[in-house]
Design an enzyme around this catalytic site. Structure first.
Site, PDB file in Angstrom:
ATOM      1  N   LYS A  74       0.884  -1.283   0.038  1.00 50.94           N
ATOM      2  CA  LYS A  74      -0.036  -0.214  -0.034  1.00 50.94           C
ATOM      3  C   LYS A  74       0.818   1.178  -0.150  1.00 50.94           C
ATOM      4  CE  LYS A  74      -4.230  -1.759   1.737  1.00 50.94           C
ATOM      5  NZ  LYS A  74      -5.431  -1.846   2.579  1.00 50.94           N
ATOM      6  N   ARG A 118      -3.250 -10.548   5.032  1.00 51.89           N
ATOM      7  CA  ARG A 118      -4.011 -10.486   3.699  1.00 51.89           C
ATOM      8  C   ARG A 118      -2.855  -9.821   2.927  1.00 51.89           C
ATOM      9  NH1 ARG A 118      -6.684  -7.177   0.219  1.00 51.89           N
ATOM     10  NH2 ARG A 118      -8.356  -8.093  -1.003  1.00 51.89           N
TER      11      ARG A 118
END
Length: 384
Positions: free
Chosen positions: A327, A361
């Site tokens: 991210k 995840r």
């Protein structure tokens, strides 16, 4: 005589048992082996002075600003510190005290309950062409091949979605989402892949969620955090678990000047409300998984605060999922293109595991399996 310093062991009582302590002694001393810290905000002056004295009497302590003892102002912030045993004794004392200290005792007891879950890797498969990381995009047969590879590499859960939730993304129709996912879901059902791993549907569209559950999926990954109760009812009807994620706004708007009074307390309040909603519609606490939503309506400082204080959210007794794979927060710390963010991803995810998360995840299953195996070996290593 020789001395060496050790880290706080994960299994405290086992270490004491190996040392040869008696059973009762092991139980008592295990509660002394780790110090806990809590910030208490807006503590009434009367409560502050009572809590200070009771903390000292219990063996703990309370740090207060200068002037608290003479009630120089009406409210104070404080830092409470102590071992598990000391804080348990303090919680018992506060059950009969005024000024909101009775409620504080309940919260303290929640925090002090031991909760541990085995780490699990959740691999990511996106059946759309606009996810922020190109390496997660698969269609039909390529998606099924990726699923098999992720399971072989160590994924215990595979999370499948058909709509991008990157900042600024637009929603798509239920028909389009279903068209992207149906061939993959049908193959998972026809090849009985749900016997090899748990499957999670990353969707907040009831029709898509219902179809996935009928295909053998056992987790509903709802980035809206049960905004639509229909999703919770579907999960309950199929005996599935449900991920409740925090997001400020929607994917299209979430990064437009996100702000919080206090991000940890604001997210805590969100989970408290949504867990209550889930339980009212029949979901059990053990069937809920919490996700603080790294990057979903948060600035870098918000993401870092949530990661730093991840253990706070274990108070709910639910598993915690962390999803920071590649991210942009990594880019904001060290400018890095998305395809080079694996090292930062591993650093975040291993720290999250150390601070209370258990489901990771990620896009890079093989690399995470190795990193987590090494992390677990260190955590389980001998300290005596």
């Amino acid at each position: 005589m020789k001395i060496y310093r050790i880290d706080t062991p994960r299994e405290k009582k086992e270490v004491l048992d190996r040392l040869g302590c008696d059973e009762t002694g092991s139980e008592i001393m295990a509660r002394k082996m780790e110090t806990h810290l809590f910030v208490i905000r807006d503590l009434k002056a009367g409560a502050a002075n009572i809590l200070k004295q009771d903390a000292l009497a219990s063996g703990a302590d309370l740090a207060l600003p200068a002037g608290a003892v003479v009630c120089r102002q009406e409210r104070f912030d404080a830092v409470l510190m102590g071992t598990k045993r000391e804080l348990q004794a303090l919680a018992r004392r506060e059950k009969i005290q005024p000024f909101g200290l009775r409620e504080l005792s309940v919260k303290l007891e929640e925090f002090l309950k031991e909760r541990r879950y085995e780490p699990r890797i959740m691999g990511v498969v996106n059946a759309n062409d606009d996810s922020f990381y190109p390496g997660s995009r698969y269609r039909e047969s390529a998606a099924v091949e990726a699923i098999g590879r992720m399971i072989e590499e160590g994924a215990r859960i595979v999370d499948i979605g058909g709509v991008s939730s990157r900042p600024g993304s637009e929603p798509v129709s239920a028909e389009e989402e279903m068209a992207r996912l149906k061939p993959i879901l049908d193959t998972i059902r026809s090849e009985s892949l749900a016997k090899e791993a748990d499957f999670s549907i990353d969707s907040y569209t009831p029709e898509v969620v219902a179809y996935a559950l009928a295909c053998g999926f056992s987790i509903v990954n709802d980035i809206t955090g049960l905004r639509n109760e229909t999703l919770g009812k579907l999960a309950g009807d199929h005996g599935a678990k449900m991920v409740l994620m925090h997001m400020q706004g929607t994917p299209r708007t979430m990064q437009q000047n996100p702000s919080y009074d206090h991000v940890v307390l604001d997210v805590d309040r969100f989970f408290e409300e949504r867990i209550g909603r889930a339980e009212r519609i029949g979901l059990a606490r053990e069937d809920l998984i919490l996700d603080v939503g790294i990057g979903f309506g948060k600035r870098l400082e918000h993401n870092l605060a949530l990661l730093k204080n991840m253990r706070h959210f274990t108070r709910f007794g639910c598993e915690i999922l962390i999803g920071a794979s590649r991210k942009s927060m990594i880019d904001k710390i060290v400018p890095t293109p998305v395809h080079e963010r694996l090292p930062g991803t591993l650093a975040i995810h291993l720290e999250a595991l150390r601070r209370g998360a258990s489901i990771v995840r990620c896009h890079d299953v093989k690399e995470h399996r190795q990193a987590i195996a090494v992390y677990e070996a260190i955590e389980k290593g001998e300290v005596l």
